[in-house]
Scaffold this motif. Structure first.
Motif, PDB file in Angstrom:
ATOM      1  N   PHE A   3       9.892  -2.033  -3.513  1.00  0.00           N
ATOM      2  CA  PHE A   3       8.778  -3.070  -1.922  1.00  0.00           C
ATOM      3  C   PHE A   3       8.664  -2.141  -0.012  1.00  0.00           C
ATOM      4  O   PHE A   3       7.754  -2.012   0.472  1.00  0.00           O
ATOM      5  CB  PHE A   3       8.438  -3.731  -2.011  1.00  0.00           C
ATOM      6  CG  PHE A   3       8.534  -4.863  -3.465  1.00  0.00           C
ATOM      7  CD1 PHE A   3       7.143  -3.320  -4.045  1.00  0.00           C
ATOM      8  CD2 PHE A   3       9.048  -5.328  -3.959  1.00  0.00           C
ATOM      9  CE1 PHE A   3       6.874  -4.443  -5.225  1.00  0.00           C
ATOM     10  CE2 PHE A   3       8.456  -5.647  -5.419  1.00  0.00           C
ATOM     11  CZ  PHE A   3       7.734  -5.494  -6.350  1.00  0.00           C
ATOM     12  N   GLU A   4       9.990  -2.210  -0.117  1.00  0.00           N
ATOM     13  CA  GLU A   4      10.239  -1.891   1.158  1.00  0.00           C
ATOM     14  C   GLU A   4      10.908  -0.867   1.881  1.00  0.00           C
ATOM     15  O   GLU A   4       9.739   0.345   3.164  1.00  0.00           O
ATOM     16  CB  GLU A   4      11.791  -1.777   1.584  1.00  0.00           C
ATOM     17  CG  GLU A   4      12.365  -2.413   2.969  1.00  0.00           C
ATOM     18  CD  GLU A   4      13.740  -3.074   3.259  1.00  0.00           C
ATOM     19  OE1 GLU A   4      14.007  -3.260   4.757  1.00  0.00           O
ATOM     20  OE2 GLU A   4      14.772  -3.494   2.637  1.00  0.00           O
ATOM     21  N   LEU A   8       7.534   0.799   4.245  1.00  0.00           N
ATOM     22  CA  LEU A   8       8.340   1.047   5.952  1.00  0.00           C
ATOM     23  C   LEU A   8       7.929   2.616   6.097  1.00  0.00           C
ATOM     24  O   LEU A   8       7.904   3.277   7.503  1.00  0.00           O
ATOM     25  CB  LEU A   8      10.175   1.158   5.851  1.00  0.00           C
ATOM     26  CG  LEU A   8      10.229  -0.580   5.906  1.00  0.00           C
ATOM     27  CD1 LEU A   8      11.819  -0.012   5.857  1.00  0.00           C
ATOM     28  CD2 LEU A   8      10.067  -0.875   7.342  1.00  0.00           C
ATOM     29  N   LYS A   9       6.911   2.783   4.970  1.00  0.00           N
ATOM     30  CA  LYS A   9       6.535   4.573   5.336  1.00  0.00           C
ATOM     31  C   LYS A   9       4.928   4.275   6.230  1.00  0.00           C
ATOM     32  O   LYS A   9       4.290   5.589   5.799  1.00  0.00           O
ATOM     33  CB  LYS A   9       6.648   5.340   4.066  1.00  0.00           C
ATOM     34  CG  LYS A   9       8.032   5.875   3.726  1.00  0.00           C
ATOM     35  CD  LYS A   9       7.958   6.382   2.395  1.00  0.00           C
ATOM     36  CE  LYS A   9       9.307   6.639   2.104  1.00  0.00           C
ATOM     37  NZ  LYS A   9       9.701   7.388   0.630  1.00  0.00           N
ATOM     38  N   VAL A  10       4.515   3.535   6.127  1.00  0.00           N
ATOM     39  CA  VAL A  10       2.893   3.078   6.796  1.00  0.00           C
ATOM     40  C   VAL A  10       3.304   3.043   7.242  1.00  0.00           C
ATOM     41  O   VAL A  10       3.739   3.172   8.316  1.00  0.00           O
ATOM     42  CB  VAL A  10       2.434   2.120   5.853  1.00  0.00           C
ATOM     43  CG1 VAL A  10       0.538   1.739   7.080  1.00  0.00           C
ATOM     44  CG2 VAL A  10       2.399   1.168   4.666  1.00  0.00           C
ATOM     45  N   GLY A  74       8.760  -6.726   9.135  1.00  0.00           N
ATOM     46  CA  GLY A  74      10.104  -7.816   7.890  1.00  0.00           C
ATOM     47  C   GLY A  74       9.576  -7.601   6.538  1.00  0.00           C
ATOM     48  O   GLY A  74      10.025  -8.021   6.102  1.00  0.00           O
ATOM     49  N   ALA A  75       9.015  -6.109   6.681  1.00  0.00           N
ATOM     50  CA  ALA A  75       9.367  -5.207   5.269  1.00  0.00           C
ATOM     51  C   ALA A  75      10.666  -6.386   4.411  1.00  0.00           C
ATOM     52  O   ALA A  75      10.575  -6.085   3.320  1.00  0.00           O
ATOM     53  CB  ALA A  75       9.175  -4.304   4.776  1.00  0.00           C
ATOM     54  N   TYR A  92       2.876 -10.215  -4.199  1.00  0.00           N
ATOM     55  CA  TYR A  92       2.165 -10.434  -1.949  1.00  0.00           C
ATOM     56  C   TYR A  92       2.143  -9.048  -1.768  1.00  0.00           C
ATOM     57  O   TYR A  92       2.067  -8.321  -1.092  1.00  0.00           O
ATOM     58  CB  TYR A  92       3.481 -11.245  -1.297  1.00  0.00           C
ATOM     59  CG  TYR A  92       2.768 -11.271  -0.212  1.00  0.00           C
ATOM     60  CD1 TYR A  92       2.018 -11.176   0.480  1.00  0.00           C
ATOM     61  CD2 TYR A  92       4.509 -10.859   0.606  1.00  0.00           C
ATOM     62  CE1 TYR A  92       1.468 -12.026   1.681  1.00  0.00           C
ATOM     63  CE2 TYR A  92       3.635 -11.176   2.031  1.00  0.00           C
ATOM     64  CZ  TYR A  92       2.890 -10.866   2.591  1.00  0.00           C
ATOM     65  OH  TYR A  92       2.696 -10.876   3.770  1.00  0.00           O
ATOM     66  N   PHE A  93       2.953  -7.909  -2.125  1.00  0.00           N
ATOM     67  CA  PHE A  93       3.116  -6.056  -2.383  1.00  0.00           C
ATOM     68  C   PHE A  93       1.658  -5.797  -2.363  1.00  0.00           C
ATOM     69  O   PHE A  93       1.581  -5.328  -1.458  1.00  0.00           O
ATOM     70  CB  PHE A  93       3.742  -6.010  -3.896  1.00  0.00           C
ATOM     71  CG  PHE A  93       4.383  -4.336  -2.358  1.00  0.00           C
ATOM     72  CD1 PHE A  93       4.796  -3.850  -1.743  1.00  0.00           C
ATOM     73  CD2 PHE A  93       3.454  -3.514  -3.952  1.00  0.00           C
ATOM     74  CE1 PHE A  93       5.005  -2.262  -1.571  1.00  0.00           C
ATOM     75  CE2 PHE A  93       3.777  -1.876  -4.042  1.00  0.00           C
ATOM     76  CZ  PHE A  93       3.953  -2.137  -2.620  1.00  0.00           C
TER      77      PHE A  93
END
Length: 123
Positions: A3-4, A8-10, A74-75, A92-93
């Motif tokens: 998920f993180e 973080l790649k967005v 806060g990923a 939530y993801f």
């Protein structure tokens, strides 16, 4: 955690004339709130909080002179945030990704009016 890595790649940012920038921000707030991410003003722009609840993992928009960018704050704390919301991390993801995709659609709508970059990894 996978998920993180995805969050973080967005990459979402736009460099636009002032009038267009204001329009993008207004539309972004409206669309995010329609998905349940309430806009809370911050020094750098807005925090889009799920149902207005202050959880560590949420969507942020930074507004600067001629530019706006969106990222996930806060990923790495997705597990804690989902626990605080009474949701599974997967659920939530999924909500965050829906919000990011909607933000991407808003940004893409301004593509012909300035420099726009939208990169949202597949989840």
């Amino acid at each position: 955690m996978v998920f993180e890595e995805v969050l973080l790649k967005v990459e979402l940012y736009a460099y636009l004339p002032k009038r267009e920038l204001k329009s993008l921000i207004s539309r972004l707030i409206s669309e995010m709130e329609s998905l349940g991410f309430l806009a809370n003003p911050r020094a750098e722009g807005y925090a889009f909080l799920p149902a207005g609840l202050p959880v560590p993992t949420h969507i942020r928009a930074g507004v600067h002179e001629g530019a706006v960018s969106v990222w996930v704050r806060g990923a790495g704390e997705l597990l804690e945030s989902s626990r605080m919301l009474g949701m599974s991390p997967e659920e939530y993801f999924g909500d965050l990704m829906r919000g990011l995709r909607k933000a991407g659609e808003v940004f893409e709508g301004f593509g012909g009016k300035g420099i726009v970059r939208v990169s949202i990894p597949e989840d």
